[in-house]
Motif scaffolding. Structure first.
Motif, PDB file in Angstrom:
ATOM      1  N   GLU A   1     -12.711  -1.136  -8.030  1.00 32.03           N
ATOM      2  CA  GLU A   1     -13.964  -0.669  -8.625  1.00 32.03           C
ATOM      3  C   GLU A   1     -15.101  -1.649  -8.348  1.00 32.03           C
ATOM      4  O   GLU A   1     -16.227  -1.241  -8.076  1.00 32.03           O
ATOM      5  CB  GLU A   1     -13.800  -0.471 -10.130  1.00 32.03           C
ATOM      6  CG  GLU A   1     -12.985   0.748 -10.479  1.00 32.03           C
ATOM      7  CD  GLU A   1     -12.703   0.869 -11.968  1.00 32.03           C
ATOM      8  OE1 GLU A   1     -12.841  -0.128 -12.711  1.00 32.03           O
ATOM      9  OE2 GLU A   1     -12.326   1.972 -12.391  1.00 32.03           O
ATOM     10  N   GLN A   2     -14.803  -2.937  -8.395  1.00 27.11           N
ATOM     11  CA  GLN A   2     -15.825  -3.945  -8.136  1.00 27.11           C
ATOM     12  C   GLN A   2     -16.304  -3.856  -6.687  1.00 27.11           C
ATOM     13  O   GLN A   2     -17.509  -3.908  -6.412  1.00 27.11           O
ATOM     14  CB  GLN A   2     -15.282  -5.337  -8.439  1.00 27.11           C
ATOM     15  CG  GLN A   2     -16.310  -6.429  -8.262  1.00 27.11           C
ATOM     16  CD  GLN A   2     -15.751  -7.806  -8.566  1.00 27.11           C
ATOM     17  OE1 GLN A   2     -14.554  -8.054  -8.447  1.00 27.11           O
ATOM     18  NE2 GLN A   2     -16.622  -8.712  -8.962  1.00 27.11           N
ATOM     19  N   LYS A   3     -15.381  -3.693  -5.749  1.00 21.58           N
ATOM     20  CA  LYS A   3     -15.751  -3.560  -4.340  1.00 21.58           C
ATOM     21  C   LYS A   3     -16.597  -2.313  -4.111  1.00 21.58           C
ATOM     22  O   LYS A   3     -17.610  -2.354  -3.413  1.00 21.58           O
ATOM     23  CB  LYS A   3     -14.499  -3.517  -3.458  1.00 21.58           C
ATOM     24  CG  LYS A   3     -13.791  -4.842  -3.341  1.00 21.58           C
ATOM     25  CD  LYS A   3     -12.504  -4.692  -2.550  1.00 21.58           C
ATOM     26  CE  LYS A   3     -11.713  -5.976  -2.541  1.00 21.58           C
ATOM     27  NZ  LYS A   3     -10.403  -5.810  -1.891  1.00 21.58           N
TER      28      LYS A   3
ATOM     29  N   ARG B   1       2.027  -2.386 -14.957  1.00 20.89           N
ATOM     30  CA  ARG B   1       0.778  -1.816 -15.462  1.00 20.89           C
ATOM     31  C   ARG B   1      -0.366  -2.815 -15.337  1.00 20.89           C
ATOM     32  O   ARG B   1      -1.462  -2.468 -14.911  1.00 20.89           O
ATOM     33  CB  ARG B   1       0.938  -1.373 -16.912  1.00 20.89           C
ATOM     34  CG  ARG B   1      -0.304  -0.677 -17.443  1.00 20.89           C
ATOM     35  CD  ARG B   1      -0.103  -0.128 -18.817  1.00 20.89           C
ATOM     36  NE  ARG B   1      -0.443  -1.160 -19.777  1.00 20.89           N
ATOM     37  CZ  ARG B   1      -0.074  -1.163 -21.037  1.00 20.89           C
ATOM     38  NH1 ARG B   1       0.703  -0.203 -21.500  1.00 20.89           N
ATOM     39  NH2 ARG B   1      -0.440  -2.120 -21.851  1.00 20.89           N
ATOM     40  N   LYS B   2      -0.122  -4.079 -15.679  1.00 18.25           N
ATOM     41  CA  LYS B   2      -1.156  -5.113 -15.583  1.00 18.25           C
ATOM     42  C   LYS B   2      -1.595  -5.303 -14.132  1.00 18.25           C
ATOM     43  O   LYS B   2      -2.783  -5.455 -13.851  1.00 18.25           O
ATOM     44  CB  LYS B   2      -0.666  -6.445 -16.162  1.00 18.25           C
ATOM     45  CG  LYS B   2      -0.655  -6.480 -17.665  1.00 18.25           C
ATOM     46  CD  LYS B   2      -2.073  -6.559 -18.179  1.00 18.25           C
ATOM     47  CE  LYS B   2      -2.094  -7.058 -19.595  1.00 18.25           C
ATOM     48  NZ  LYS B   2      -3.456  -7.180 -20.110  1.00 18.25           N
ATOM     49  N   LEU B   3      -0.640  -5.311 -13.207  1.00 11.47           N
ATOM     50  CA  LEU B   3      -0.971  -5.459 -11.786  1.00 11.47           C
ATOM     51  C   LEU B   3      -1.792  -4.272 -11.292  1.00 11.47           C
ATOM     52  O   LEU B   3      -2.757  -4.439 -10.542  1.00 11.47           O
ATOM     53  CB  LEU B   3       0.297  -5.627 -10.956  1.00 11.47           C
ATOM     54  CG  LEU B   3       1.085  -6.924 -11.193  1.00 11.47           C
ATOM     55  CD1 LEU B   3       2.408  -6.887 -10.441  1.00 11.47           C
ATOM     56  CD2 LEU B   3       0.264  -8.143 -10.795  1.00 11.47           C
ATOM     57  N   ALA B   4      -1.431  -3.068 -11.734  1.00 10.68           N
ATOM     58  CA  ALA B   4      -2.184  -1.872 -11.340  1.00 10.68           C
ATOM     59  C   ALA B   4      -3.594  -1.911 -11.927  1.00 10.68           C
ATOM     60  O   ALA B   4      -4.567  -1.547 -11.248  1.00 10.68           O
ATOM     61  CB  ALA B   4      -1.449  -0.615 -11.811  1.00 10.68           C
ATOM     62  N   GLU B   5      -3.730  -2.355 -13.173  1.00 10.06           N
ATOM     63  CA  GLU B   5      -5.052  -2.471 -13.790  1.00 10.06           C
ATOM     64  C   GLU B   5      -5.932  -3.467 -13.032  1.00 10.06           C
ATOM     65  O   GLU B   5      -7.110  -3.215 -12.809  1.00 10.06           O
ATOM     66  CB  GLU B   5      -4.932  -2.900 -15.255  1.00 10.06           C
ATOM     67  CG  GLU B   5      -4.390  -1.828 -16.172  1.00 10.06           C
ATOM     68  CD  GLU B   5      -4.065  -2.344 -17.568  1.00 10.06           C
ATOM     69  OE1 GLU B   5      -4.180  -3.561 -17.828  1.00 10.06           O
ATOM     70  OE2 GLU B   5      -3.677  -1.510 -18.408  1.00 10.06           O
ATOM     71  N   GLU B   6      -5.352  -4.581 -12.635  1.00  9.69           N
ATOM     72  CA  GLU B   6      -6.106  -5.598 -11.895  1.00  9.69           C
ATOM     73  C   GLU B   6      -6.520  -5.063 -10.524  1.00  9.69           C
ATOM     74  O   GLU B   6      -7.657  -5.280 -10.087  1.00  9.69           O
ATOM     75  CB  GLU B   6      -5.289  -6.886 -11.743  1.00  9.69           C
ATOM     76  CG  GLU B   6      -6.000  -7.988 -11.003  1.00  9.69           C
ATOM     77  CD  GLU B   6      -7.326  -8.426 -11.631  1.00  9.69           C
ATOM     78  OE1 GLU B   6      -8.209  -8.874 -10.875  1.00  9.69           O
ATOM     79  OE2 GLU B   6      -7.488  -8.313 -12.868  1.00  9.69           O
ATOM     80  N   ALA B   7      -5.618  -4.356  -9.839  1.00  5.05           N
ATOM     81  CA  ALA B   7      -5.953  -3.777  -8.529  1.00  5.05           C
ATOM     82  C   ALA B   7      -7.075  -2.750  -8.678  1.00  5.05           C
ATOM     83  O   ALA B   7      -7.992  -2.697  -7.846  1.00  5.05           O
ATOM     84  CB  ALA B   7      -4.713  -3.138  -7.905  1.00  5.05           C
TER      85      ALA B   7
END
Length: 140
Positions: free
Chosen positions: A63-65, A52-58
């Motif tokens: 979103e930033q890009k 979940r943490k990895l998916a949130e970071e991705a």
């Protein structure tokens, strides 16, 4: 150990905590500790939330890009809600091309702004989006 953890969580008024840990192979992961009140006291649940943490970071990176691409694009771009066409965001180029500030444009439709009076064209695009999930090669 758990009584100390329970006191710490209660002092900080949190129901759950996320902690990073290191696996024996040297990779890192995340787990969540959650406090659930029970008649005897507090029940502490723990679970691995690394995926979940990895998916949130991705998602954050994506979103930033998108945000950078949208805001700095050389062409006018706008995001609107599908059902009613109300603008929810416009980029800098939109402001320059159409002469409306972001604050003036958001919350209105392109029809209200006099930018796109082609009601039938918009209906065609909405129909394509609803039927196929994409609107390609649509003239408006």
């Amino acid at each position: 150990m758990f009584s100390r953890l329970r006191r710490c969580m209660q002092e900080h008024a949190v129901e759950y905590m996320h902690n990073e840990f290191t696996y024996p192979d040297g990779s890192t992961g995340w787990f969540e500790l959650r406090m659930e009140p029970v008649p005897e006291g507090v029940f502490i649940l723990s679970g691995d939330i690394t995926e979940r943490k990895l998916a949130e970071e991705a998602l954050r990176e994506s979103e930033q890009k998108f945000s950078i691409l949208f805001d700095k694009a050389a062409f006018a771009a706008a995001l609107s809600r599908l059902p009613d066409g109300v603008l929810v965001d416009v980029n800098e180029a939109f402001e320059g091309v159409f002469g409306y500030t972001k604050q003036e444009a958001i919350g209105k439709t392109t029809l209200e702004l006099g930018i796109n009076p082609d009601v039938e064209g918009r209906a065609r695009i909405l129909a394509a989006l609803n039927e196929q999930g994409v609107a390609r090669n649509q003239e408006i």
